[in-house]
Scaffold this active site. Structure first.
Site, PDB file in Angstrom:
ATOM      1  N   ASP A  94      14.794  18.415 -86.028  1.00  0.00           N
ATOM      2  CA  ASP A  94      16.317  18.616 -86.565  1.00  0.00           C
ATOM      3  C   ASP A  94      17.247  18.811 -85.427  1.00  0.00           C
ATOM      4  OD1 ASP A  94      15.001  21.050 -85.883  1.00  0.00           O
ATOM      5  OD2 ASP A  94      15.663  22.072 -87.482  1.00  0.00           O
ATOM      6  N   HIS A 122      16.249   1.124 -61.636  1.00  0.00           N
ATOM      7  CA  HIS A 122      16.707   2.060 -62.745  1.00  0.00           C
ATOM      8  C   HIS A 122      15.992   3.474 -62.738  1.00  0.00           C
ATOM      9  CE1 HIS A 122      18.819  -1.331 -65.032  1.00  0.00           C
ATOM     10  NE2 HIS A 122      19.718  -0.907 -64.313  1.00  0.00           N
ATOM     11  N   ASP A 172      22.660   7.542 -57.709  1.00  0.00           N
ATOM     12  CA  ASP A 172      23.899   6.990 -58.447  1.00  0.00           C
ATOM     13  C   ASP A 172      24.245   7.615 -59.731  1.00  0.00           C
ATOM     14  OD1 ASP A 172      25.315   5.147 -60.154  1.00  0.00           O
ATOM     15  OD2 ASP A 172      23.853   3.352 -59.932  1.00  0.00           O
ATOM     16  N   ASP A 201      31.692   5.986 -61.666  1.00  0.00           N
ATOM     17  CA  ASP A 201      30.292   5.221 -61.378  1.00  0.00           C
ATOM     18  C   ASP A 201      30.161   5.246 -59.851  1.00  0.00           C
ATOM     19  OD1 ASP A 201      28.006   4.078 -61.501  1.00  0.00           O
ATOM     20  OD2 ASP A 201      28.724   2.113 -62.438  1.00  0.00           O
ATOM     21  N   HIS A 222      21.013  -7.684 -57.687  1.00  0.00           N
ATOM     22  CA  HIS A 222      21.901  -7.536 -58.935  1.00  0.00           C
ATOM     23  C   HIS A 222      23.518  -7.922 -58.319  1.00  0.00           C
ATOM     24  CE1 HIS A 222      23.576  -3.653 -56.850  1.00  0.00           C
ATOM     25  NE2 HIS A 222      22.526  -3.544 -56.549  1.00  0.00           N
ATOM     26  N   HIS A 236      30.981  -4.303 -62.173  1.00  0.00           N
ATOM     27  CA  HIS A 236      31.112  -4.434 -63.558  1.00  0.00           C
ATOM     28  C   HIS A 236      32.570  -3.808 -64.022  1.00  0.00           C
ATOM     29  CE1 HIS A 236      29.730  -0.353 -63.872  1.00  0.00           C
ATOM     30  NE2 HIS A 236      28.754  -0.670 -63.080  1.00  0.00           N
ATOM     31  N   HIS A 290      29.537   0.365 -68.365  1.00  0.00           N
ATOM     32  CA  HIS A 290      29.542  -0.921 -68.212  1.00  0.00           C
ATOM     33  C   HIS A 290      30.719  -1.342 -69.606  1.00  0.00           C
ATOM     34  CE1 HIS A 290      25.264  -1.028 -66.649  1.00  0.00           C
ATOM     35  NE2 HIS A 290      26.194  -0.734 -65.678  1.00  0.00           N
ATOM     36  N   GLU A 305      29.868  -2.489 -55.603  1.00  0.00           N
ATOM     37  CA  GLU A 305      28.354  -1.620 -55.565  1.00  0.00           C
ATOM     38  C   GLU A 305      27.311  -2.724 -54.999  1.00  0.00           C
ATOM     39  OE1 GLU A 305      26.271  -0.950 -59.083  1.00  0.00           O
ATOM     40  OE2 GLU A 305      28.110  -1.244 -60.400  1.00  0.00           O
ATOM     41  N   TYR A 352      17.346  -3.704 -50.973  1.00  0.00           N
ATOM     42  CA  TYR A 352      16.280  -3.079 -51.445  1.00  0.00           C
ATOM     43  C   TYR A 352      15.240  -3.669 -50.934  1.00  0.00           C
ATOM     44  CZ  TYR A 352      20.112  -2.169 -54.634  1.00  0.00           C
ATOM     45  OH  TYR A 352      21.433  -1.706 -54.990  1.00  0.00           O
ATOM     46  N   ARG A 378      22.502   1.538 -51.783  1.00  0.00           N
ATOM     47  CA  ARG A 378      23.459   1.002 -52.400  1.00  0.00           C
ATOM     48  C   ARG A 378      24.613   2.001 -52.214  1.00  0.00           C
ATOM     49  NH1 ARG A 378      21.317   0.529 -56.818  1.00  0.00           N
ATOM     50  NH2 ARG A 378      21.799   2.302 -58.221  1.00  0.00           N
ATOM     51  N   GLU A 403      28.288   2.377 -53.934  1.00  0.00           N
ATOM     52  CA  GLU A 403      29.151   1.949 -55.186  1.00  0.00           C
ATOM     53  C   GLU A 403      30.497   2.989 -55.127  1.00  0.00           C
ATOM     54  OE1 GLU A 403      27.286   2.939 -58.757  1.00  0.00           O
ATOM     55  OE2 GLU A 403      28.504   1.294 -59.863  1.00  0.00           O
TER      56      GLU A 403
HETATM   57  N1  GLY Z   1      25.297   3.451 -62.945  1.00  0.00           N
HETATM   58  C1  GLY Z   1      25.279   1.992 -63.482  1.00  0.00           C
HETATM   59  C2  GLY Z   1      25.615   1.170 -62.683  1.00  0.00           C
HETATM   60  O1  GLY Z   1      25.854   1.448 -61.465  1.00  0.00           O
HETATM   61  O2  GLY Z   1      25.871  -0.111 -63.030  1.00  0.00           O
HETATM   62 MN    MN Z   2      27.577   0.519 -61.434  1.00  0.00          MN
HETATM   63 MN    MN Z   3      26.328   3.078 -60.699  1.00  0.00          MN
END
Ligand code: GLY
Ligand code: MN
Ligand code: MN
Length: 433
Positions: free
Chosen positions: A37, A240, A257, A268, A347, A351, A358, A381, A385, A402, A404
């Site tokens: 619940d 991720h 991140d 982000d 990647h 975005h 996103h 970003e 890797y 990374r 970003e």
């Molecule tokens: N934190 C999600 C991305 O960087 O797209």
């Molecule tokens: Mn991002």
């Molecule tokens: Mn991110």
């Protein structure tokens, strides 16, 4: 936050003007059970909020276009008992005043009222195919209208995905939205600074995550904008990674991140820095390559450029740099053509960013990359890797980096909204401080 109803009313008027004759129906998000619940923290639907500024669950906005436009809200009724347990509700009467609607109804009259609102309308717009239960409910209303055919009533014959208009509008942020995004960016920037200074060998990824979450909430943010990634050493090569449960080792990098949501708008940010406060020579080489790629990508965000330009700029810098470092071998053009760089950069470079991390908006229009125009907000970003492998120089094994940041397109370039320490010198000085 006190709703600024004029903003939302004006947005609804723009949507009605775009749609023309017909009815648009947009529901907010459902409460989602977590176990038995208890529920996940409630978050309204972004499309619904963009149209209303209304944050209660169990609410639906109906926009009627044509010669007599109407703005209608269905929401929960006041309920003394429930308000003692769960807190304040506007109720239809107050919601009509406060949120500038023409008409409001109790949420539990939705199935009775909607068929009437759809009678003799040429089209119905809603978010098609996102939730089966909602699709079924909408079909039920259509069939209820069709059942009255013999009394001369006709049902909408055209179903349109409302996102065709809403996504285009959400893509260009207005002044109010940019204020929220700058605030989300500031809170998140501050949190990254706190996390850097809290990092040292022997602490754990989750302790640094906790520093971030504390800074988000104490800065006034509602919540993290997405699940935080706090990844040290080889974990940073898992794109991720969210376990966030390992001890921080001397000599490793830490990739964070994580960012906050403020006023329903996301930041982000990713920063990568040494656990002990000092980059090794190999870490510095890779870091500065990613940083150069990000600078090239940010320089490519300006009106007149198109969506893929920052990505292409980043890929070129990264690929040339990887050849110099001995990670890739061959001619840069050929390595880009064959996508050999994807072994280490798999990647894309960004975005759209907004209410959703996103965010809404197409990246191509009629088959061509979309042009940047002022008011668009996006992330930049790039990363590298480098997993351990026999053909990779050992000094680079398990380095995941990374960087970003969030940018808003302006008349002559872009504004960088997020500003935690970024160069090697800035990071090392900040961590010493
Ligand atoms: N934190 C999600 C991305 O960087 O797209
Ligand atoms: Mn991002
Ligand atoms: Mn991110």
């Amino acid at each position: 936050m006190q709703p600024d109803t004029a903003i939302y009313r004006a947005r609804r008027e723009r949507v009605i003007a775009e749609m023309g004759e017909g009815v648009m129906v947009i529901a907010t998000a459902a409460e989602v059970p977590r176990n038995r619940d208890t529920h996940y923290p409630y978050r309204h639907d972004s499309y619904f909020y963009w149209l209303t500024g209304f944050t209660e669950p169990e609410a639906v906005v109906v926009l009627v276009g044509g010669a007599e436009p109407r703005h209608i809200l269905f929401c929960r009724e006041r309920n003394e008992e429930r308000e003692i347990w769960d807190g304040f509700r506007y109720g239809p009467a107050a919601a009509r005043e406060v949120f500038a609607f023409d008409e409001t109804f109790a949420f539990d009259t939705l199935d009775a009222e909607l068929p009437r609102l759809l009678e003799n309308q040429p089209q119905l717009a809603y978010i098609i195919g996102r939730e089966m239960a909602w699709d079924t409910q909408v079909m039920g209303w259509l069939n209820a209208v069709r059942a009255k055919a013999r009394s001369g009533v006709h049902a909408p014959v055209r179903l349109v995905d409302a996102r065709v208009w809403l996504d285009e509008m959400r893509l260009i942020k207005d002044g109010h939205e940019l204020v929220m995004m700058r605030r989300a960016a500031e809170i998140s920037t501050r949190a990254h600074g706190i996390a850097m200074r809290a990092t040292r060998p022997g602490r754990h990824e989750y302790e640094i995550e906790a520093e971030m979450l504390c800074a988000f909430r104490s800065g006034g943010a509602e919540a993290p904008a997405y699940t935080s990634i706090v990844a040290s050493g080889a974990n940073a090569c898992v794109l991720h990674y969210v376990f966030n449960n390992q001890p921080l080792a001397d000599g490793d990098l830490l990739l964070i991140d994580a960012a906050a949501e403020f006023g329903s708008y996301a930041a982000d940010i990713t920063r990568t820095f040494p656990v002990n406060g000092r980059f090794s020579a190999a870490q510095k080489d890779v870091y500065e390559l990613v940083l150069a790629a990000q600078a090239a990508a940010i320089a490519a965000v300006r009106p007149g450029a198109v969506w893929n330009d920052p990505h292409e700029a980043a890929v070129r810098v990264l690929t040339a740099g990887m050849v110099d470092l001995g990670l890739l071998h061959g001619a840069v053009d050929g390595l880009i053509e064959s996508e050999a760089y994807k072994r280490f950069y798999m990647h894309r470079t960004g975005h759209w960013l907004g209410m959703d991390v996103h965010d809404a908006g197409d990246y191509k229009v009629h088959g061509a990359w979309r042009s940047f125009v002022p008011g668009m907000t996006l992330t930049v970003e790039p990363g590298l890797y480098i997993r351990a492998a026999d053909d990779v120089p050992a000094a680079f094994h398990n380095i995941g980096i990374r960087v970003e940041d969030d940018v808003a397109v302006t008349a002559d370039g872009c504004e960088v909204l997020t500003t935690p320490p970024k160069t090697v010198a800035e990071i090392e000085a900040w961590m010493r401080g």
